[in-house]
Motif scaffolding. Structure first.
Motif, PDB file in Angstrom:
ATOM      1  N   ALA A 237      33.656  27.670  47.486  1.00  0.00           N
ATOM      2  CA  ALA A 237      32.613  26.657  47.611  1.00  0.00           C
ATOM      3  C   ALA A 237      31.519  27.056  48.382  1.00  0.00           C
ATOM      4  O   ALA A 237      31.347  28.259  48.924  1.00  0.00           O
ATOM      5  CB  ALA A 237      33.389  25.605  48.567  1.00  0.00           C
TER       6      ALA A 237
ATOM      7  N   THR B  22      37.386  26.261  37.929  1.00  0.00           N
ATOM      8  CA  THR B  22      36.689  25.568  36.374  1.00  0.00           C
ATOM      9  C   THR B  22      37.841  25.862  35.524  1.00  0.00           C
ATOM     10  O   THR B  22      37.695  24.981  34.827  1.00  0.00           O
ATOM     11  CB  THR B  22      35.255  26.412  36.142  1.00  0.00           C
TER      12      THR B  22
ATOM     13  N   ASN C 165      29.805  30.597  47.713  1.00  0.00           N
ATOM     14  CA  ASN C 165      29.148  30.477  46.481  1.00  0.00           C
ATOM     15  C   ASN C 165      29.125  31.696  45.688  1.00  0.00           C
ATOM     16  O   ASN C 165      28.552  31.966  44.733  1.00  0.00           O
ATOM     17  CB  ASN C 165      27.478  30.308  46.714  1.00  0.00           C
TER      18      ASN C 165
ATOM     19  N   GLU D 116      37.814  27.837  50.393  1.00  0.00           N
ATOM     20  CA  GLU D 116      37.807  26.550  49.756  1.00  0.00           C
ATOM     21  C   GLU D 116      37.019  27.026  48.422  1.00  0.00           C
ATOM     22  O   GLU D 116      36.171  27.888  48.412  1.00  0.00           O
ATOM     23  CB  GLU D 116      36.790  25.613  50.473  1.00  0.00           C
ATOM     24  N   GLN D 117      37.568  26.515  47.412  1.00  0.00           N
ATOM     25  CA  GLN D 117      37.160  26.864  45.940  1.00  0.00           C
ATOM     26  C   GLN D 117      36.883  25.784  44.886  1.00  0.00           C
ATOM     27  O   GLN D 117      37.709  24.827  45.035  1.00  0.00           O
ATOM     28  CB  GLN D 117      38.367  28.067  45.432  1.00  0.00           C
ATOM     29  N   VAL D 118      36.345  25.859  44.172  1.00  0.00           N
ATOM     30  CA  VAL D 118      36.326  24.905  42.814  1.00  0.00           C
ATOM     31  C   VAL D 118      36.733  25.921  41.556  1.00  0.00           C
ATOM     32  O   VAL D 118      36.107  26.847  41.102  1.00  0.00           O
ATOM     33  CB  VAL D 118      34.728  24.674  42.742  1.00  0.00           C
TER      34      VAL D 118
ATOM     35  N   LEU E 136      36.696  30.802  38.630  1.00  0.00           N
ATOM     36  CA  LEU E 136      36.743  30.046  40.132  1.00  0.00           C
ATOM     37  C   LEU E 136      35.506  30.558  40.809  1.00  0.00           C
ATOM     38  O   LEU E 136      34.948  31.643  40.662  1.00  0.00           O
ATOM     39  CB  LEU E 136      38.021  30.058  40.840  1.00  0.00           C
ATOM     40  N   SER E 137      34.983  29.611  41.598  1.00  0.00           N
ATOM     41  CA  SER E 137      33.802  29.844  42.504  1.00  0.00           C
ATOM     42  C   SER E 137      34.232  29.491  44.052  1.00  0.00           C
ATOM     43  O   SER E 137      34.800  28.441  44.251  1.00  0.00           O
ATOM     44  CB  SER E 137      32.587  28.883  42.174  1.00  0.00           C
TER      45      SER E 137
ATOM     46  N   THR F 135      31.670  33.971  43.004  1.00  0.00           N
ATOM     47  CA  THR F 135      32.473  33.851  41.622  1.00  0.00           C
ATOM     48  C   THR F 135      33.443  34.742  41.409  1.00  0.00           C
ATOM     49  O   THR F 135      33.545  36.115  41.582  1.00  0.00           O
ATOM     50  CB  THR F 135      31.819  33.142  40.478  1.00  0.00           C
TER      51      THR F 135
END
Length: 187
Positions: A101, A81, A176, A77-79, A98-99, A178
């Motif tokens: 999750a 940006t 957590n 899972e990632q965020v 990207l980070s 990146t």
């Protein structure tokens, strides 16, 4: 203009246009051909003499990077940006930030790769790129570089050690963390 112009003058220089298929006026550094598929800015000494001097493609956009293992993909899972690209001719420049999750299912095997680059890499295409992998269980002497595989849209990250290239394990991609990089390749 009315769409039928064959030339225009700007700052004393002639700017050539070819809109309706007629021969265009010569630019000092090339010809601009608008509105026809396969046409663009012609930088050849003699207009229309070859395709290697033709800049016929420019595109900007976003892409969707996906972190996965090279053996078993797993779930990371990632965020995202930022994941953008610019394509000028065959040259593609990617930017990605990207980070992972705060909770990552994981389960991938093999080495870290990111899939989803917007264009297939041309073979051979292994050019080093600086990559920042924040706090991903690396040694202080390790440098990471990203390389796109030929004929795919995947990017992998070999770990450069003093004596060898090692694949960066997907097991190091945990919550957590990146990944940031800018890379250029040829499509």
């Amino acid at each position: 203009t009315d769409g039928n112009a064959s030339s225009a003058t700007a700052s004393g220089a002639t700017l050539g246009f070819q809109i309706d298929g007629s021969q265009n006026a010569r630019l000092p550094y090339g010809n601009l051909i608008i509105g026809t598929s396969g046409q663009g800015i012609d930088f050849s000494a003699t207009a229309g003499t070859g395709t290697s001097e033709l800049l016929a493609d420019y595109e900007e956009g976003t892409w969707t990077p996906v972190v996965q293992g090279s053996g078993t993909a797993g779930t990371y899972e990632q965020v995202v940006t930022r994941a953008t690209y610019t394509k000028v001719g065959r040259q593609v420049t990617l930017q990605c930030y990207l980070s992972l999750a705060s909770a990552v299912t994981g389960g991938g095997t093999g080495y870290l790769q990111i899939t989803g680059a917007p264009f297939f890499a041309l073979s051979p295409n292994q050019f080093p790129t600086t990559v920042l992998l924040t706090d991903m269980a690396k040694s202080a002497t390790t440098l990471y570089v990203g390389v796109s595989w030929a004929n795919t849209t995947s990017i992998y990250f070999p770990e450069v050690q003093p004596t060898a290239f090692l694949d960066f394990p997907i097991a190091n991609a945990v919550a957590n963390k990146t990944i940031q990089f800018t890379m250029t390749y040829f499509a």
